[in-house]
Design an enzyme around this catalytic site. Structure first.
Site, mmCIF file in Angstrom:
data_model
loop_
_atom_site.group_PDB
_atom_site.id
_atom_site.type_symbol
_atom_site.label_atom_id
_atom_site.label_comp_id
_atom_site.label_asym_id
_atom_site.label_seq_id
_atom_site.Cartn_x
_atom_site.Cartn_y
_atom_site.Cartn_z
ATOM 1 N N GLY A 176 0.792 -1.409 -0.019
ATOM 2 C CA GLY A 176 -0.035 -0.182 -0.011
ATOM 3 C C GLY A 176 0.866 1.381 -0.142
ATOM 4 O O GLY A 176 1.856 1.239 -0.588
ATOM 5 N N GLN B 42 2.685 2.799 2.235
ATOM 6 C CA GLN B 42 4.174 2.660 2.618
ATOM 7 C C GLN B 42 4.892 1.617 1.991
ATOM 8 O O GLN B 42 5.975 1.819 1.593
ATOM 9 C CB GLN B 42 4.312 2.631 4.204
ATOM 10 C CG GLN B 42 3.828 3.800 5.039
ATOM 11 C CD GLN B 42 5.066 4.849 5.119
ATOM 12 O OE1 GLN B 42 6.301 4.620 4.547
ATOM 13 N NE2 GLN B 42 4.798 6.151 4.889
ATOM 14 N N ASP C 53 -3.045 -1.898 10.808
ATOM 15 C CA ASP C 53 -2.773 -2.383 12.025
ATOM 16 C C ASP C 53 -3.911 -3.321 12.532
ATOM 17 O O ASP C 53 -3.549 -4.185 13.243
ATOM 18 C CB ASP C 53 -2.900 -1.130 13.059
ATOM 19 C CG ASP C 53 -2.012 -0.183 13.317
ATOM 20 O OD1 ASP C 53 -0.688 -0.481 12.552
ATOM 21 O OD2 ASP C 53 -2.100 1.185 13.123
ATOM 22 N N VAL D 66 -5.395 -5.786 11.188
ATOM 23 C CA VAL D 66 -5.160 -7.195 10.738
ATOM 24 C C VAL D 66 -3.758 -7.877 11.107
ATOM 25 O O VAL D 66 -3.569 -8.891 10.706
ATOM 26 C CB VAL D 66 -5.566 -7.263 9.284
ATOM 27 C CG1 VAL D 66 -6.704 -6.761 8.884
ATOM 28 C CG2 VAL D 66 -4.419 -6.676 8.078
ATOM 29 N N GLN D 67 -2.754 -6.978 11.548
ATOM 30 C CA GLN D 67 -1.429 -7.537 11.963
ATOM 31 C C GLN D 67 -1.395 -8.702 12.671
ATOM 32 O O GLN D 67 -0.851 -9.709 12.542
ATOM 33 C CB GLN D 67 -0.684 -6.316 12.313
ATOM 34 C CG GLN D 67 -0.129 -5.374 11.174
ATOM 35 C CD GLN D 67 0.914 -4.333 11.747
ATOM 36 O OE1 GLN D 67 1.529 -4.677 12.868
ATOM 37 N NE2 GLN D 67 0.969 -3.403 11.015
ATOM 38 N N HIS E 194 4.720 1.357 12.761
ATOM 39 C CA HIS E 194 4.039 1.856 13.770
ATOM 40 C C HIS E 194 3.942 0.757 14.770
ATOM 41 O O HIS E 194 4.100 -0.463 14.351
ATOM 42 C CB HIS E 194 2.522 1.976 13.164
ATOM 43 C CG HIS E 194 1.749 2.756 14.000
ATOM 44 N ND1 HIS E 194 2.126 3.828 14.992
ATOM 45 C CD2 HIS E 194 0.245 2.239 14.268
ATOM 46 C CE1 HIS E 194 0.951 3.862 15.755
ATOM 47 N NE2 HIS E 194 -0.016 2.985 15.269
ATOM 48 N N ASP F 38 1.583 9.143 18.374
ATOM 49 C CA ASP F 38 0.962 9.075 17.210
ATOM 50 C C ASP F 38 -0.715 9.160 17.586
ATOM 51 O O ASP F 38 -1.271 9.865 16.776
ATOM 52 C CB ASP F 38 1.264 7.914 16.575
ATOM 53 C CG ASP F 38 0.712 7.899 15.196
ATOM 54 O OD1 ASP F 38 1.360 8.371 14.249
ATOM 55 O OD2 ASP F 38 -0.169 6.957 15.005
ATOM 56 N N GLU G 250 -3.279 11.804 16.517
ATOM 57 C CA GLU G 250 -4.788 11.814 15.540
ATOM 58 C C GLU G 250 -5.729 12.055 16.280
ATOM 59 O O GLU G 250 -6.772 12.686 15.525
ATOM 60 C CB GLU G 250 -4.631 10.316 15.140
ATOM 61 C CG GLU G 250 -3.462 9.727 14.261
ATOM 62 C CD GLU G 250 -3.231 8.152 14.039
ATOM 63 O OE1 GLU G 250 -2.435 7.922 13.408
ATOM 64 O OE2 GLU G 250 -4.016 7.496 14.777
ATOM 65 N N GLU H 165 -10.940 27.064 3.687
ATOM 66 C CA GLU H 165 -9.480 28.146 3.823
ATOM 67 C C GLU H 165 -8.705 27.616 4.958
ATOM 68 O O GLU H 165 -7.587 28.127 5.072
ATOM 69 C CB GLU H 165 -10.099 29.322 4.297
ATOM 70 C CG GLU H 165 -10.900 30.243 3.371
ATOM 71 C CD GLU H 165 -11.193 31.563 3.529
ATOM 72 O OE1 GLU H 165 -10.775 32.287 4.479
ATOM 73 O OE2 GLU H 165 -11.994 32.109 2.828
#
EC number: 1.1.1.86
Length: 330
Positions: free
Chosen positions: A26, A28, A83, A85-86, A108, A191, A195, A231
């Site tokens: 994908g 990365q 993440d 499905v890892q 990650h 991280d 988010e 904007e």
């Protein structure tokens, strides 16, 4: 003091005789794999059966295998699948096929930090996390530059996990810009916080609240959209390029006065206390548990809230207005 590594600190030769199995192709995956290949390293791709990315990876010049077979063939296994499905893929396809002395790499730290993946003691585990989306990782590499990255070591079986991680970071171009030492804990928690509190959750909620305030006060939704969402890009670009200083230099004095006097009334001490609660919810693992259970239940909350926003007035107005902006790529 922050520890930063550059080209001189990394030896690409450590990976020259090894096979790097990149799992996933994908954002990365495609960027890291191509950069590693262009750095003269042997790279293969591991994908699930019938993956839509198979033809793309083959067209880019890679040998593609099913995930389990790629792990068997690899010395360095870089896990770049989503993440959520890892853990399942690790248990089914990765763990049974690991050899002593292999290295597991991540970009990650979620699954390692929250214990969803527990590697055997006889492998190295490191993280190299480029701080940009994949297309920029690739573009900067092709331009002879790089994007900053993070390096962390979770497990050092060989005694060379840090060096392997730095070699990998050099292979994808990150040491050209600088690689900052961190930990899986720090990367994961900051991280997720960024988010939730600022980049995604904080920003979208601020936009929606501002838009709704103007519309409820009788202003046209189209005008509210321009002022509260469209904007935003102008301001974010200035912040990205030069921080608060450049942004404030570039806007009007009227805008800056409103910024510095009214902004703290919007994001006040109560909001900061809520942010502390958000961080605590990440640190204690509650968010991770919620997200894991949400996926196991087929994402009822995720899907319902996403659908609600997708059908909102904000999105309806935005779709019409963006059609008036030919410079925007849909």
């Amino acid at each position: 003091m922050v520890e930063t590594f550059y080209e001189k600190d990394a030896d690409l030769g450590l990976l020259k005789e090894k096979t790097i199995a990149v799992l996933g192709y994908g954002s990365q995956g495609h960027a890291q794999a191509q950069n590693l290949k262009d750095s003269g390293l042997k790279v293969i791709i591991g994908l699930k059966k019938d993956s839509k990315s198979k033809e793309t990876a083959q067209r880019d010049g890679f040998e593609v295998y099913e995930t389990s077979e790629a792990v068997k063939k690899g010395d360095i296994i870089q896990v770049l699948i989503p993440d959520e499905v890892q853990s399942e893929v690790y248990k089914k396809d990765i763990e049974p096929n690991l050899d002593e002395g292999n290295a597991l790499g991540f970009s990650h730290g979620f699954n390692i930090h929250f214990g969803q993946i527990v590697p055997p003691k006889n492998v190295d585990v490191f993280m190299v996390a480029p701080k940009s989306p994949g297309h920029l990782v690739r573009r900067m590499y092709l331009e002879g530059k790089g994007v900053p990255g993070l390096l962390a070591v979770h497990q050092d079986f060989s005694g060379k996990a840090k060096e392997l991680g730095l070699s990998y970071a050099k292979g994808i171009g990150c040491t050209r810009a600088g690689v900052i030492k961190t930990t899986f804990k720090e990367e994961t928690e900051t991280d997720l916080f960024g988010e939730q509190a600022v980049l995604c959750g904080g920003t979208t909620s601020l936009i929606k609240a501002g838009f709704e305030t103007l519309v409820e006060a009788g202003y046209q939704p189209e005008i509210a959209y321009f002022e509260c969402l469209n904007e935003l890009k102008l301001i974010v670009d200035l912040l990205y390029e030069g921080g608060l200083k450049k942004m404030r230099y570039s806007i009007s004095d009227t805008a800056q006065y409103g910024d510095i006097t009214i902004g703290p009334k919007i994001i006040d001490d109560r909001v900061k206390e809520t942010m502390k609660d958000v961080l605590a919810n990440i640190q204690n693992g509650n968010f991770a548990k919620d997200w894991i259970l949400e996926n196991k239940a087929n994402r009822p909350v995720f899907n319902a809230l996403t659908e609600k926003d997708n059908n909102s007035l904000l999105e309806q107005v935005g779709e019409k207005l963006r059609a008036m902006m030919p410079w925007i790529e849909s």
